[in-house]
Design a protein around this motif. Structure first.
Motif, PDB file in Angstrom:
ATOM      1  N   GLY A  46      36.257 137.112  64.804  1.00  0.00           N
ATOM      2  CA  GLY A  46      37.414 136.904  63.939  1.00  0.00           C
ATOM      3  C   GLY A  46      37.338 135.607  63.159  1.00  0.00           C
ATOM      4  O   GLY A  46      37.699 135.559  61.979  1.00  0.00           O
ATOM      5  N   VAL A  47      36.867 134.533  63.797  1.00  0.00           N
ATOM      6  CA  VAL A  47      36.737 133.246  63.101  1.00  0.00           C
ATOM      7  C   VAL A  47      35.744 133.369  61.954  1.00  0.00           C
ATOM      8  O   VAL A  47      35.990 132.898  60.833  1.00  0.00           O
ATOM      9  N   GLY A  48      34.612 134.008  62.215  1.00  0.00           N
ATOM     10  CA  GLY A  48      33.619 134.188  61.162  1.00  0.00           C
ATOM     11  C   GLY A  48      34.157 134.992  60.000  1.00  0.00           C
ATOM     12  O   GLY A  48      33.944 134.642  58.828  1.00  0.00           O
ATOM     13  N   THR A  49      34.871 136.069  60.298  1.00  0.00           N
ATOM     14  CA  THR A  49      35.428 136.903  59.233  1.00  0.00           C
ATOM     15  C   THR A  49      36.497 136.150  58.458  1.00  0.00           C
ATOM     16  O   THR A  49      36.615 136.291  57.231  1.00  0.00           O
ATOM     17  N   LEU A  50      37.281 135.340  59.148  1.00  0.00           N
ATOM     18  CA  LEU A  50      38.308 134.550  58.484  1.00  0.00           C
ATOM     19  C   LEU A  50      37.681 133.561  57.502  1.00  0.00           C
ATOM     20  O   LEU A  50      38.124 133.429  56.353  1.00  0.00           O
ATOM     21  N   ILE A  51      36.634 132.880  57.940  1.00  0.00           N
ATOM     22  CA  ILE A  51      35.948 131.949  57.042  1.00  0.00           C
ATOM     23  C   ILE A  51      35.360 132.695  55.847  1.00  0.00           C
ATOM     24  O   ILE A  51      35.462 132.252  54.696  1.00  0.00           O
ATOM     25  N   GLY A  52      34.765 133.849  56.106  1.00  0.00           N
ATOM     26  CA  GLY A  52      34.192 134.644  55.020  1.00  0.00           C
ATOM     27  C   GLY A  52      35.230 135.136  54.037  1.00  0.00           C
ATOM     28  O   GLY A  52      34.976 135.205  52.831  1.00  0.00           O
ATOM     29  N   SER A  53      36.422 135.472  54.535  1.00  0.00           N
ATOM     30  CA  SER A  53      37.481 135.966  53.665  1.00  0.00           C
ATOM     31  C   SER A  53      37.930 134.909  52.664  1.00  0.00           C
ATOM     32  O   SER A  53      38.276 135.218  51.524  1.00  0.00           O
ATOM     33  N   PHE A  54      37.952 133.638  53.094  1.00  0.00           N
ATOM     34  CA  PHE A  54      38.420 132.573  52.220  1.00  0.00           C
ATOM     35  C   PHE A  54      37.308 131.931  51.403  1.00  0.00           C
ATOM     36  O   PHE A  54      37.580 131.196  50.464  1.00  0.00           O
ATOM     37  N   THR A  55      36.055 132.193  51.761  1.00  0.00           N
ATOM     38  CA  THR A  55      34.943 131.634  50.985  1.00  0.00           C
ATOM     39  C   THR A  55      34.200 132.693  50.186  1.00  0.00           C
ATOM     40  O   THR A  55      33.328 132.346  49.388  1.00  0.00           O
ATOM     41  N   GLY A  56      34.543 133.957  50.377  1.00  0.00           N
ATOM     42  CA  GLY A  56      33.804 135.041  49.737  1.00  0.00           C
ATOM     43  C   GLY A  56      33.757 134.952  48.229  1.00  0.00           C
ATOM     44  O   GLY A  56      32.724 135.224  47.604  1.00  0.00           O
ATOM     45  N   ALA A  57      34.869 134.566  47.589  1.00  0.00           N
ATOM     46  CA  ALA A  57      34.905 134.506  46.137  1.00  0.00           C
ATOM     47  C   ALA A  57      34.010 133.402  45.596  1.00  0.00           C
ATOM     48  O   ALA A  57      33.661 133.414  44.405  1.00  0.00           O
ATOM     49  N   ARG A  58      33.627 132.440  46.424  1.00  0.00           N
ATOM     50  CA  ARG A  58      32.801 131.312  45.973  1.00  0.00           C
ATOM     51  C   ARG A  58      31.318 131.552  46.179  1.00  0.00           C
ATOM     52  O   ARG A  58      30.493 130.766  45.703  1.00  0.00           O
ATOM     53  N   VAL A  59      30.952 132.608  46.899  1.00  0.00           N
ATOM     54  CA  VAL A  59      29.540 132.889  47.151  1.00  0.00           C
ATOM     55  C   VAL A  59      28.938 133.530  45.911  1.00  0.00           C
ATOM     56  O   VAL A  59      29.424 134.568  45.448  1.00  0.00           O
ATOM     57  N   PRO A  60      27.900 132.930  45.312  1.00  0.00           N
ATOM     58  CA  PRO A  60      27.337 133.468  44.069  1.00  0.00           C
ATOM     59  C   PRO A  60      26.519 134.724  44.309  1.00  0.00           C
ATOM     60  O   PRO A  60      26.104 135.025  45.431  1.00  0.00           O
ATOM     61  N   GLY A  61      26.261 135.438  43.230  1.00  0.00           N
ATOM     62  CA  GLY A  61      25.418 136.617  43.296  1.00  0.00           C
ATOM     63  C   GLY A  61      26.130 137.875  42.861  1.00  0.00           C
ATOM     64  O   GLY A  61      27.347 138.005  43.007  1.00  0.00           O
ATOM     65  N   ARG A  62      25.362 138.795  42.292  1.00  0.00           N
ATOM     66  CA  ARG A  62      25.937 140.082  41.908  1.00  0.00           C
ATOM     67  C   ARG A  62      26.240 140.885  43.172  1.00  0.00           C
ATOM     68  O   ARG A  62      25.523 140.768  44.169  1.00  0.00           O
ATOM     69  N   PRO A  63      27.298 141.678  43.160  1.00  0.00           N
ATOM     70  CA  PRO A  63      27.801 142.295  44.394  1.00  0.00           C
ATOM     71  C   PRO A  63      26.762 143.064  45.208  1.00  0.00           C
ATOM     72  O   PRO A  63      26.649 142.841  46.412  1.00  0.00           O
ATOM     73  N   TRP A  85      31.247 136.239  59.314  1.00  0.00           N
ATOM     74  CA  TRP A  85      31.257 135.632  57.986  1.00  0.00           C
ATOM     75  C   TRP A  85      30.706 136.613  56.949  1.00  0.00           C
ATOM     76  O   TRP A  85      31.265 136.754  55.853  1.00  0.00           O
ATOM     77  N   CYS A  86      29.635 137.299  57.290  1.00  0.00           N
ATOM     78  CA  CYS A  86      29.075 138.310  56.379  1.00  0.00           C
ATOM     79  C   CYS A  86      30.103 139.395  56.070  1.00  0.00           C
ATOM     80  O   CYS A  86      30.259 139.823  54.929  1.00  0.00           O
ATOM     81  N   VAL A  87      30.802 139.838  57.107  1.00  0.00           N
ATOM     82  CA  VAL A  87      31.831 140.872  56.924  1.00  0.00           C
ATOM     83  C   VAL A  87      32.924 140.389  55.970  1.00  0.00           C
ATOM     84  O   VAL A  87      33.355 141.105  55.068  1.00  0.00           O
ATOM     85  N   GLY A  88      33.385 139.146  56.167  1.00  0.00           N
ATOM     86  CA  GLY A  88      34.454 138.622  55.330  1.00  0.00           C
ATOM     87  C   GLY A  88      34.058 138.512  53.875  1.00  0.00           C
ATOM     88  O   GLY A  88      34.835 138.879  52.972  1.00  0.00           O
ATOM     89  N   VAL A  89      32.856 138.017  53.609  1.00  0.00           N
ATOM     90  CA  VAL A  89      32.396 137.882  52.222  1.00  0.00           C
ATOM     91  C   VAL A  89      32.250 139.253  51.566  1.00  0.00           C
ATOM     92  O   VAL A  89      32.688 139.475  50.438  1.00  0.00           O
ATOM     93  N   ILE A  90      31.640 140.192  52.272  1.00  0.00           N
ATOM     94  CA  ILE A  90      31.479 141.543  51.735  1.00  0.00           C
ATOM     95  C   ILE A  90      32.832 142.154  51.410  1.00  0.00           C
ATOM     96  O   ILE A  90      33.035 142.757  50.350  1.00  0.00           O
ATOM     97  N   GLY A  91      33.792 142.003  52.322  1.00  0.00           N
ATOM     98  CA  GLY A  91      35.103 142.594  52.095  1.00  0.00           C
ATOM     99  C   GLY A  91      35.783 142.059  50.860  1.00  0.00           C
ATOM    100  O   GLY A  91      36.288 142.819  50.028  1.00  0.00           O
ATOM    101  N   VAL A  92      35.797 140.744  50.672  1.00  0.00           N
ATOM    102  CA  VAL A  92      36.469 140.148  49.515  1.00  0.00           C
ATOM    103  C   VAL A  92      35.814 140.596  48.217  1.00  0.00           C
ATOM    104  O   VAL A  92      36.483 141.016  47.273  1.00  0.00           O
ATOM    105  N   ARG A  93      34.489 140.524  48.169  1.00  0.00           N
ATOM    106  CA  ARG A  93      33.810 140.828  46.917  1.00  0.00           C
ATOM    107  C   ARG A  93      33.972 142.290  46.508  1.00  0.00           C
ATOM    108  O   ARG A  93      34.204 142.593  45.344  1.00  0.00           O
ATOM    109  N   PHE A  94      33.847 143.198  47.470  1.00  0.00           N
ATOM    110  CA  PHE A  94      33.845 144.609  47.097  1.00  0.00           C
ATOM    111  C   PHE A  94      35.245 145.198  46.967  1.00  0.00           C
ATOM    112  O   PHE A  94      35.492 146.013  46.077  1.00  0.00           O
ATOM    113  N   VAL A  95      36.183 144.823  47.815  1.00  0.00           N
ATOM    114  CA  VAL A  95      37.538 145.362  47.672  1.00  0.00           C
ATOM    115  C   VAL A  95      38.175 144.875  46.378  1.00  0.00           C
ATOM    116  O   VAL A  95      38.875 145.618  45.684  1.00  0.00           O
TER     117      VAL A  95
END
Length: 450
Positions: A278-295, A331-341
Motif C-alpha cells: 500500500g505504501v508503494g502504491t500510494l507513493i506511485g499514485s502521487f508521483t505517477g504524473a511526474r514520471v516521464p515517458g510515453r504510456p 510503486w509500479c502499480v501506482g504509476v501505471i494506474g495514474v498514467r493509464f486511467v
C-alpha cells in the motif's frame, strides 16, 4: 461546490480546495479500506485459524469469490450508473455494504460462524464495491474541472493505496485480537460513515427529467462490447494489463501463505507486507504524473521492474526483503494506474464512460478469480518461493506485448469519435497520452486493488 483559496499563488491540494470531491474521496477511502480490511482479515483467519488442511485452496477460493461481482455484474453496473443519479448509487452501495457487514457482526458475536457465511459476506461487500468504484470514477468530471482531472485521478487511485495501508494493517491484527466479529464491526462502521458523507455532497450536474430515457436509449444503441470495439487502442492496453493481472493479483494469495509457511510469523507480518504494498502504491499514485515517458513504453518498463521485485522474495528469504520488494511493486502499480486511467478519462467519450469504466473493471478483474484459484491450488503443492518466481515470469510476456503497442495508434481510433467525444476531451490525443494514462478495483494493475 465550494473552493478553498489562499492568499499565496500556490493552490492547496485538490481535496482541500474542492470540498465536494474531498468528501467523496474520503468516502471512497473508507469503503475501500473496509473491503480491504475484510479481505485481508478473513484471508488470514482462514489460513491461521479456520482451516487445518488445504489452506491455499481455502484462501484462493475466498479471494476468487471476492472478485466475481465486478466481472459478473458489469452490465448491471453500467446501466445503473448511466440511469441513476451518481450520488444515489454511491450512497446506496455504501449503505448496503454497511448493513451486510453489521449482519455478519451479529452472527459472529452469536458464535459458531461457518465458513460459508464469510464467503457470502465477501460476496455481498464485493458486489456493493462493484457499483461504488466505477460510479465514482465516472463522477470525477462532475466534481472537478477539466484541468484537475489528472490530480483527481491521482487522489482517486491513491484511495486504493490508503486502503491497503490502513485496511491491510488493521485486518489481520483485528482478527488476532477480536476475531471476525470485531472485524465486521469495523467494516460496518466505515461503510455507514461513508454513506453519511456522500449524503452531504452536491454533484455539479443532476440527471434532468428524461435523462434516464436517454440513457436507456444510448445503452440500447451501444453495448459494452460495442464500447470496446470502438476503442481498439484502449482495448489492446486493457488486454495487456488483464494478462498481467493474472500474475500480479496472486500476491494477495501468496502473502499469507509466505508468512505462515516461510517466515513462520503471525498477523503483524501480514500487516507489514500488505502495508508495504500500500505504501508503494500510494507513493506511485502521487508521483505517477511526474514520471516521464510515453504510456505504453513506460508501462512495459514498469511491468518488468515489478516482475523483478516479485521474483526477489523467491530467491532471498526475509520479511524485510519481501516488504521492500512489495514497496517497489506497489510503486509500479501506482504509476501505471495514474498514467493509464487519466488517459482513459480523456480518450473515452462522455456518453460511454459509465459503460467503459464498468467494463474496464470487469475485464481487468476477469483473471482475478482464476488467479486466486490457480495460485491457491499451487500453494498446496509448491512452495511460496516458487509461486513468487512464477509471478515474475508471467509478467514478462505482458510487458513485451505492451511495449509493442504504439501510442500513435490512438490518434486514428479517437479521431473517428471526435464528434461524440468532444464533451469528454478538451485536448488532443497527443496531449492525453503525454500527460495521463485497475483496483482494485479493483485489480492490482490500472485499477487498483480488489
Amino acid at each position: 461546490m465550494t473552493a478553498v483559496t489562499t492568499d499565496e499563488g500556490r493552490r492547496p491540494p485538490l481535496v482541500l480546495r474542492n470540498r465536494a470531491f474531498g468528501t467523496v474521496w474520503l468516502a471512497q477511502v473508507l469503503t475501500q479500506a473496509a473491503v480491504r480490511m475484510f479481505q485481508v482479515g478473513v484471508s488470514w483467519w482462514l489460513v491461521a485459524y479456520a482451516v487445518a488442511g488445504g489452506r491455499g485452496l481455502a484462501s484462493g477460493l475466498f479471494m476468487a469469490v471476492s472478485t466475481l461481482p465486478a466481472v459478473a455484474l458489469a452490465p448491471v453496473v453500467a446501466r445503473s450508473v448511466a440511469r441513476f443519479a451518481h450520488r444515489s448509487v454511491l450512497r446506496a452501495a455504501a449503505g448496503a455494504a454497511g448493513t451486510a457487514a453489521a449482519a455478519l457482526a451479529v452472527w459472529a458475536y452469536a458464535g459458531g460462524l461457518p465458513l460459508a457465511a464469510a464467503y457470502a459476506a465477501t460476496l455481498a461487500l464485493a458486489a456493493c464495491q462493484a457499483f461504488f468504484d466505477p460510479c465514482l470514477t465516472t463522477s470525477v468530471p462532475e466534481l472537478v474541472d477539466d484541468e484537475d482531472i489528472e490530480a483527481a485521478t491521482g487522489f482517486e487511485l491513491s484511495t486504493q493505496s490508503l486502503a491497503s495501508l490502513g485496511g491491510a494493517l488493521l485486518g489481520a491484527l483485528i482478527v488476532d485480537a477480536a476475531g471476525v466479529a470485531g472485524l465486521a464491526v469495523g467494516c460496518a462502521s466505515a461503510y455507514l460513515v461513508a454513506a453519511a458523507l456522500i449524503t452531504t455532497v452536491r454533484f455539479r450536474t443532476q440527471a434532468a427529467p428524461g435523462a434516464e430515457d436517454g440513457a436507456e436509449e444510448a445503452d440500447g444503441q451501444r453495448s459494452l462490447r460495442g464500447i470496446l470495439a470502438g476503442l481498439p487502442f484502449v482495448r489492446r492496453i486493457l488486454l495487456c494489463f488483464t494478462a498481467a493481472n493474472l500474475f500480479t493479483t496472486a500476491v494477495f494469495v501468496v502473502i499469507p501463505l509466505y508468512t505462515k509457511s516461510v517466515l513462520a510469523d503471525g498477523g503483524s507480518t501480514v500487516a507489514l507486507l500488505e502495508a508495504s504494498l500500500g505504501v508503494g502504491t500510494l507513493i506511485g499514485s502521487f508521483t505517477g504524473a511526474r514520471v516521464p515517458g510515453r504510456p505504453t513504453t513506460l508501462g512495459a518498463w514498469l511491468l518488468t521492474l515489478m516482475g523483478l521485485a516479485l521474483a526477489a522474495p523467491g530467491l532471498f528469504t526475509g520479511r524485510f526483503v519481501f516488504a521492500g520488494c512489495l514497496v517497489v511493486a506497489g510503486w509500479c502499480v501506482g504509476v501505471i494506474g495514474v498514467r493509464f486511467v487519466a488517459l482513459f478519462q480523456r480518450l473515452v467519450p462522455t456518453a460511454d464512460k459509465p459503460g467503459f469504466f464498468a467494463v474496464m473493471q470487469a475485464v481487468l478483474g476477469a483473471t482475478f478469480p482464476l488467479a486466486s484459484l490457480l495460485f491457491g491450488l499451487l500453494g498446496d503443492r509448491l512452495s511460496p518461493q516458487t509461486l513468487c518466481l512464477i509471478q515474475a515470469a508471467g509478467l514478462l510476456p505482458a510487458a513485451c506485448a505492451l511495449a509493442l503497442l504504439r501510442d500513435d495508434d490512438a490518434e486514428p481510433d479517437t479521431g473517428r469519435q471526435d464528434d461524440a467525444a468532444a464533451p469528454a476531451r478538451t485536448g488532443s490525443a497527443d496531449e492525453a497520452t503525454r500527460g495521463a494514462a485497475s483496483h482494485p478495483s479493483e485489480p492490482v494493475v490500472t485499477g487498483g486493488e480488489r
